[in-house]
Design an enzyme around this catalytic site. Sequence first.
Site, mmCIF file in Angstrom:
data_model
loop_
_atom_site.group_PDB
_atom_site.id
_atom_site.type_symbol
_atom_site.label_atom_id
_atom_site.label_comp_id
_atom_site.label_asym_id
_atom_site.label_seq_id
_atom_site.Cartn_x
_atom_site.Cartn_y
_atom_site.Cartn_z
ATOM 1 N N TYR A 192 7.615 -8.611 -26.534
ATOM 2 C CA TYR A 192 6.647 -9.711 -26.729
ATOM 3 C C TYR A 192 6.227 -10.304 -25.385
ATOM 4 C CZ TYR A 192 4.649 -14.000 -28.769
ATOM 5 O OH TYR A 192 3.818 -15.032 -29.144
ATOM 6 N N GLY A 247 -2.457 -15.050 -39.986
ATOM 7 C CA GLY A 247 -1.157 -15.538 -39.512
ATOM 8 C C GLY A 247 -1.069 -17.051 -39.614
ATOM 9 N N LYS A 299 1.688 -2.674 -28.741
ATOM 10 C CA LYS A 299 0.366 -2.055 -28.924
ATOM 11 C C LYS A 299 -0.721 -3.106 -29.140
ATOM 12 C CE LYS A 299 1.456 2.591 -30.422
ATOM 13 N NZ LYS A 299 1.578 3.528 -31.535
ATOM 14 N N ASP A 347 -6.369 -2.647 -38.540
ATOM 15 C CA ASP A 347 -5.473 -2.711 -37.383
ATOM 16 C C ASP A 347 -6.331 -2.657 -36.118
ATOM 17 O OD1 ASP A 347 -3.577 -2.442 -35.450
ATOM 18 O OD2 ASP A 347 -2.594 -0.686 -36.332
#
Length: 319
Positions: free
Chosen positions: A147, A13, A93, A59
């Site tokens: 979020y 990211g 999640k 993941d």
Amino acid sequence: MIQPRALVTGGAGFLGSHLCDALLGEGYKVVVVDNLLTGRRANIHHLRNEAAFEFVEKDICEPFDVGKVDYVFHFASPASPVDYTVHGIPTLKVGSLGTFHALDVAHKYGAKYLVSSTSECYGDPLEHPQKETYWGNVNSIGPRSVYDEAKRFTEAVTMAYHRYHKVDTRIVRIFNTYGPRLQLNDGRVVSNFMKQALRGEPLTVYGTGSQTRSFCYVSDEIDGFIRLSKSSEHLPVNIGNPNEFTILECAQHVLKVTGSKSKIAYQPLPQDDPKQRQPDITKARTLLGWEPKIQLEEGLRLSLDYFKKAVAEETTAAK
Ligand code: UDP
């Protein structure tokens, strides 16, 4: 000396990849685990031939184990309002299941741990500027809740592992950060305005543009993370630039830095958009000796080449 090994979840990211650069500079071996939902290979492309760097596409909402690590930096999560709105359930999640799994790795190997939290924990704040002791004004069922509540839960799980399992944890509350590698289409205000200005399109100001944000340049933010990683503070620490701007002022800075003649186009304000945001950084100043050095206009100039290239690449790809 044996090289320490750091795990960075979400290392592909925007912030995660800059953190990887800094950790390699600090002498760590770095393993990134990222499912590339919002992370991008392009952000870590420059590290592909580094012997001390490893990338695992996975993941973290499933249990995982990358072998012994000395430090866990848990940065996996969509983070822009557009991204977490599109990926609402994966955001919940990764903040919950993903956080358990990252903490399980730290617990198993006796590793230190630092997690990225957010100024969203303060919601639409009734206290200004925001100190770490403020509990926030958050809508638990609104569009931003996927979020905000994920990150508040992340903080709760982190403190629980610290209290019950004695994991050596740290929590950083991040305020709006910008710089190279910010994804062009993530919908954040700086990426939108830079893209629009460079294309000569109107800058989309939501609402009247009188809402405020405090923008931190990425190198300052990362410096704060590294300092916090070396401290033994377990309670949250704000890392952000306290210089506060209205969104209209931000638009004017972007126009100046890009030399663009774009106009302003007013659009509706999204629901629950916080009216003001400014970190109180007294704790970071006194505890870490940290202070941001780069102010908005200089930071936008430092980001200009990146945005020009990103806009050019997108234009070429569209042809
Ligand atoms: N914003 C805007 N125009 C845009 C994108 C965002 O006026 O094209 C505003 C948004 O409504 C918010 C602020 O800029 O008040 C910061 O938005 P961003 O999505 O960057 O992050 P946030 O701080 O809301 O998480």
